[in-house]
Write a protein that holds these residues in place. Structure first.
Motif, mmCIF file in Angstrom:
data_model
loop_
_atom_site.group_PDB
_atom_site.id
_atom_site.type_symbol
_atom_site.label_atom_id
_atom_site.label_comp_id
_atom_site.label_asym_id
_atom_site.label_seq_id
_atom_site.Cartn_x
_atom_site.Cartn_y
_atom_site.Cartn_z
ATOM 1 N N THR A 1 -42.083 12.697 -35.105
ATOM 2 C CA THR A 1 -41.940 11.260 -35.318
ATOM 3 C C THR A 1 -40.459 10.905 -35.228
ATOM 4 O OG1 THR A 1 -42.473 9.418 -36.793
ATOM 5 C CG2 THR A 1 -41.755 11.453 -37.842
ATOM 6 N N PHE A 2 -40.159 9.704 -34.750
ATOM 7 C CA PHE A 2 -38.781 9.298 -34.486
ATOM 8 C C PHE A 2 -38.409 8.050 -35.289
ATOM 9 C CE2 PHE A 2 -40.362 11.462 -30.735
ATOM 10 C CZ PHE A 2 -39.340 12.333 -30.409
ATOM 11 N N ASN A 3 -37.120 7.908 -35.493
ATOM 12 C CA ASN A 3 -36.579 6.695 -36.085
ATOM 13 C C ASN A 3 -35.141 6.568 -35.598
ATOM 14 O OD1 ASN A 3 -36.239 4.373 -37.754
ATOM 15 N ND2 ASN A 3 -37.639 5.259 -39.265
ATOM 16 N N GLU A 4 -34.466 5.504 -35.967
ATOM 17 C CA GLU A 4 -33.064 5.362 -35.602
ATOM 18 C C GLU A 4 -32.278 4.894 -36.810
ATOM 19 O OE1 GLU A 4 -32.426 2.541 -32.522
ATOM 20 O OE2 GLU A 4 -33.505 0.916 -33.521
ATOM 21 N N ILE A 5 -31.037 5.338 -36.867
ATOM 22 C CA ILE A 5 -30.183 5.056 -38.021
ATOM 23 C C ILE A 5 -28.959 4.272 -37.562
ATOM 24 C CG2 ILE A 5 -28.763 6.081 -39.839
ATOM 25 C CD1 ILE A 5 -30.603 8.515 -39.774
ATOM 26 N N ASP A 6 -28.696 3.187 -38.263
ATOM 27 C CA ASP A 6 -27.464 2.435 -38.044
ATOM 28 C C ASP A 6 -26.355 3.169 -38.808
ATOM 29 O OD1 ASP A 6 -25.345 0.681 -37.990
ATOM 30 O OD2 ASP A 6 -26.530 -1.101 -38.446
ATOM 31 N N MET A 7 -25.443 3.765 -38.088
ATOM 32 C CA MET A 7 -24.421 4.615 -38.704
ATOM 33 C C MET A 7 -23.183 3.836 -39.147
ATOM 34 S SD MET A 7 -25.642 7.735 -38.639
ATOM 35 C CE MET A 7 -24.234 8.834 -38.738
ATOM 36 N N THR A 8 -23.237 2.520 -39.102
ATOM 37 C CA THR A 8 -22.061 1.702 -39.411
ATOM 38 C C THR A 8 -21.473 2.023 -40.781
ATOM 39 O OG1 THR A 8 -22.874 -0.122 -38.044
ATOM 40 C CG2 THR A 8 -21.202 -0.656 -39.696
ATOM 41 N N ASN A 9 -22.302 2.013 -41.810
ATOM 42 C CA ASN A 9 -21.793 2.157 -43.175
ATOM 43 C C ASN A 9 -21.311 3.576 -43.466
ATOM 44 O OD1 ASN A 9 -22.302 -0.524 -43.761
ATOM 45 N ND2 ASN A 9 -24.362 -0.119 -44.538
ATOM 46 N N VAL A 10 -22.047 4.564 -42.999
ATOM 47 C CA VAL A 10 -21.623 5.937 -43.272
ATOM 48 C C VAL A 10 -20.345 6.269 -42.497
ATOM 49 C CG1 VAL A 10 -22.984 7.110 -41.467
ATOM 50 C CG2 VAL A 10 -22.457 8.309 -43.580
ATOM 51 N N MET A 11 -20.199 5.704 -41.293
ATOM 52 C CA MET A 11 -18.967 5.932 -40.540
ATOM 53 C C MET A 11 -17.793 5.238 -41.208
ATOM 54 S SD MET A 11 -20.374 5.629 -36.607
ATOM 55 C CE MET A 11 -18.778 5.906 -35.848
ATOM 56 N N VAL B 1 -33.068 9.834 -34.669
ATOM 57 C CA VAL B 1 -33.371 11.058 -35.408
ATOM 58 C C VAL B 1 -34.849 11.395 -35.198
ATOM 59 C CG1 VAL B 1 -31.575 10.935 -37.177
ATOM 60 C CG2 VAL B 1 -33.707 9.668 -37.495
ATOM 61 N N ALA B 2 -35.150 12.673 -35.251
ATOM 62 C CA ALA B 2 -36.519 13.143 -35.009
ATOM 63 C C ALA B 2 -36.927 14.123 -36.091
ATOM 64 C CB ALA B 2 -36.608 13.816 -33.637
ATOM 65 N N LEU B 3 -38.122 13.971 -36.596
ATOM 66 C CA LEU B 3 -38.696 14.935 -37.528
ATOM 67 C C LEU B 3 -39.897 15.587 -36.855
ATOM 68 C CD1 LEU B 3 -38.916 16.231 -40.408
ATOM 69 C CD2 LEU B 3 -40.619 14.433 -40.892
ATOM 70 N N SER B 4 -39.770 16.878 -36.540
ATOM 71 C CA SER B 4 -40.932 17.653 -36.084
ATOM 72 C C SER B 4 -41.563 18.287 -37.315
ATOM 73 C CB SER B 4 -40.512 18.720 -35.083
ATOM 74 O OG SER B 4 -40.112 18.140 -33.859
ATOM 75 N N TYR B 5 -42.883 18.255 -37.378
ATOM 76 C CA TYR B 5 -43.570 18.741 -38.574
ATOM 77 C C TYR B 5 -44.907 19.370 -38.206
ATOM 78 C CZ TYR B 5 -46.175 14.332 -38.116
ATOM 79 O OH TYR B 5 -46.944 13.289 -37.653
ATOM 80 N N ASP B 6 -45.399 20.211 -39.105
ATOM 81 C CA ASP B 6 -46.693 20.864 -38.913
ATOM 82 C C ASP B 6 -47.770 19.966 -39.516
ATOM 83 O OD1 ASP B 6 -48.910 22.510 -38.753
ATOM 84 O OD2 ASP B 6 -47.801 24.329 -39.275
ATOM 85 N N HIS B 7 -48.600 19.402 -38.649
ATOM 86 C CA HIS B 7 -49.602 18.423 -39.083
ATOM 87 C C HIS B 7 -50.690 19.067 -39.943
ATOM 88 C CE1 HIS B 7 -51.265 14.581 -39.270
ATOM 89 N NE2 HIS B 7 -51.703 14.394 -38.034
ATOM 90 N N ARG B 8 -50.758 20.392 -39.960
ATOM 91 C CA ARG B 8 -51.730 21.060 -40.828
ATOM 92 C C ARG B 8 -51.385 20.844 -42.304
ATOM 93 N NH1 ARG B 8 -51.434 27.131 -39.176
ATOM 94 N NH2 ARG B 8 -49.226 26.575 -39.307
#
Length: 410
Positions: free
Chosen positions: A209-219, A375-382
């Motif tokens: 599953t994917f998402n995106e992060i606005d890196m403005t504040n952490v940068m 960002v991507a999270l690969s996971y075991d669906h089991r």
């Protein structure tokens, strides 16, 4: 006389490969001095001699696969030469010179000897070939990797003397001769990486599953604090410590992502040992930041820097790489915009970071240019359902977009 034995390497490792002999027959060796370097699928291990003396015999050649407990060399009493012995490719011939009871070798042309030296063969196969007077370079091995084994020598020796191995096809000969291709034997580590990645794909129900992060504040936070951080802790403030702390907080909220399967049981880990993937010349390795939940930002950054240096210098110990509960890999350092990371071993989750790229995004009713990271999270669906996987990644996103919250959540 003392035997050099392949030591216990790790619970899951039963064999290794002779990467390099550091001593040759006739060389003096001191007690506790390194004599051979073994390559495993995870790290290289240097083996010491338990006794002082002279190396009298090498029982395995560079490139040979050896088992834990196997005798690979013999150290005898006396003093010898510390000068370099014959080149590694000629180890099997060097053995003959230190055995006074054996018959002298039959002189052969230098070109033929070099061909045999370049042939990859087990010590037993070399010995049998010498006894039968067979040139190793003339044998066609069954092993797809090209290694000559005893059965290959036996089969060659039992064939009629007029029979020769079939010459290569015109097409393959042309490819080899005109330099259009280069054949390279895979290292043991690369073979194991390939095997394990294939095993993960075949034996897990892996989804991403994917998402995106606005890196403005952490940068911005990093920019404000990095100089003072370095002054106080003598270590640079990078993004990995932020991601590690965010991952720990998300794992606490979604404990099944910090688990593994054992038969029909799900084992939830109550510790947070985070693997940080590091690229080396020998392949990808994953050293572990232990108890990341108990470390502050400077400790995590220092730990990652130390492990990365050990990885690049090929000095990682097996203890540096065993027992991780979750992994972070950063393809962004190579410019990757988006990828699907593959699960690491028995873990059920891995987070993939990617390059930061400025893109137009909607902020309220306005369009702004922001530094964004997929960002991507690969996971075991089991083990992990969609709800937990999406929730985990959303938590990481929210914490990094509001980095001050990391102090409270992690």
């Amino acid at each position: 006389m003392a035997e050099i034995i392949v030591p216990e390497l790790a619970e899951s490792i039963t064999e290794g490969t002779i990467a390099q002999w550091l001593k040759q027959p006739g060389d003096t060796v001191e007690k506790g001095e390194f004599i051979v370097e073994l390559e495993t699928d995870k790290v290289n291990v240097e083996v010491i001699s338990e006794e002082a003396g002279v190396v009298s015999e090498l029982l395995a050649a560079e490139g040979d696969t050896v088992q834990v407990g196997q005798v690979i060399a013999v150290v005898g009493a006396g003093s010898g030469s510390t000068a370099s012995a014959p080149a590694p490719a000629a180890q099997s011939e060097a053995k003959e010179e230190v055995k006074a009871t054996e018959a002298p070798k039959t002189p052969v042309a230098e070109e033929t000897t070099n061909e045999q030296d370049r042939t990859i063969a087990s010590p037993a196969a070399r010995k049998l070939a010498r006894e039968k007077g067979i040139n190793l370079s003339e044998i066609s091995p069954v092993d797809p990797m090209g290694r000559v084994r005893v059965q290959d020598v036996s089969a060659h020796g039992s064939a009629p003397t007029t029979t020769k191995a079939a010459p290569p096809s015109a097409a393959s000969a042309t490819k080899e001769d005109d330099g259009r291709t280069t054949r390279e034997k895979m290292s043991r580590r690369r073979q194991t990486i390939a095997s394990r990645l294939l095993e993960v794909r075949q034996n897990t129900a892996m989804l991403t599953t994917f998402n995106e992060i606005d890196m403005t504040n952490v940068m911005a936070l990093r920019s404000r604090k990095k100089d003072k951080f370095f002054e106080d802790h003598d270590v640079r403030l990078g993004f990995m410590s932020f991601f590690t702390k965010a991952v720990v907080a998300a794992l606490k909220k979604y404990p099944y992502v910090n688990s593994q399967i054992d038969g029909t049981d799900i084992v939830k880990n109550n510790f947070y040992d985070i693997g940080i993937a590091v690229s080396t010349e020998g392949g990808l390795v994953v050293p572990i930041v232990r108890d990341a939940d108990r470390k502050n930002f400077s400790e995590i950054e220092a730990n990652i820097g130390e492990l990365a240096k050990k990885a690049r210098d090929n000095k990682l110990a097996l203890s540096d790489m065993s027992g991780g509960s979750f992994t972070i890999t950063n393809g962004g350092v190579f410019g990757s915009l988006m990828s699907t990371p593959i699960l690491n071993g028995t873990q059920v989750g891995i987070l993939g970071m990617h390059t930061i790229q400025k893109r137009p995004v909607a902020i309220g009713n306005e369009i702004e240019i922001r530094p964004m990271m997929y960002v991507a999270l690969s996971y075991d669906h089991r083990v992990i359902d969609g709800k937990d996987s999406v929730g985990f990644l959303k938590t990481v996103k929210e914490l990094l977009e509001n980095p001050e919250d990391l102090l409270l959540e992690s």
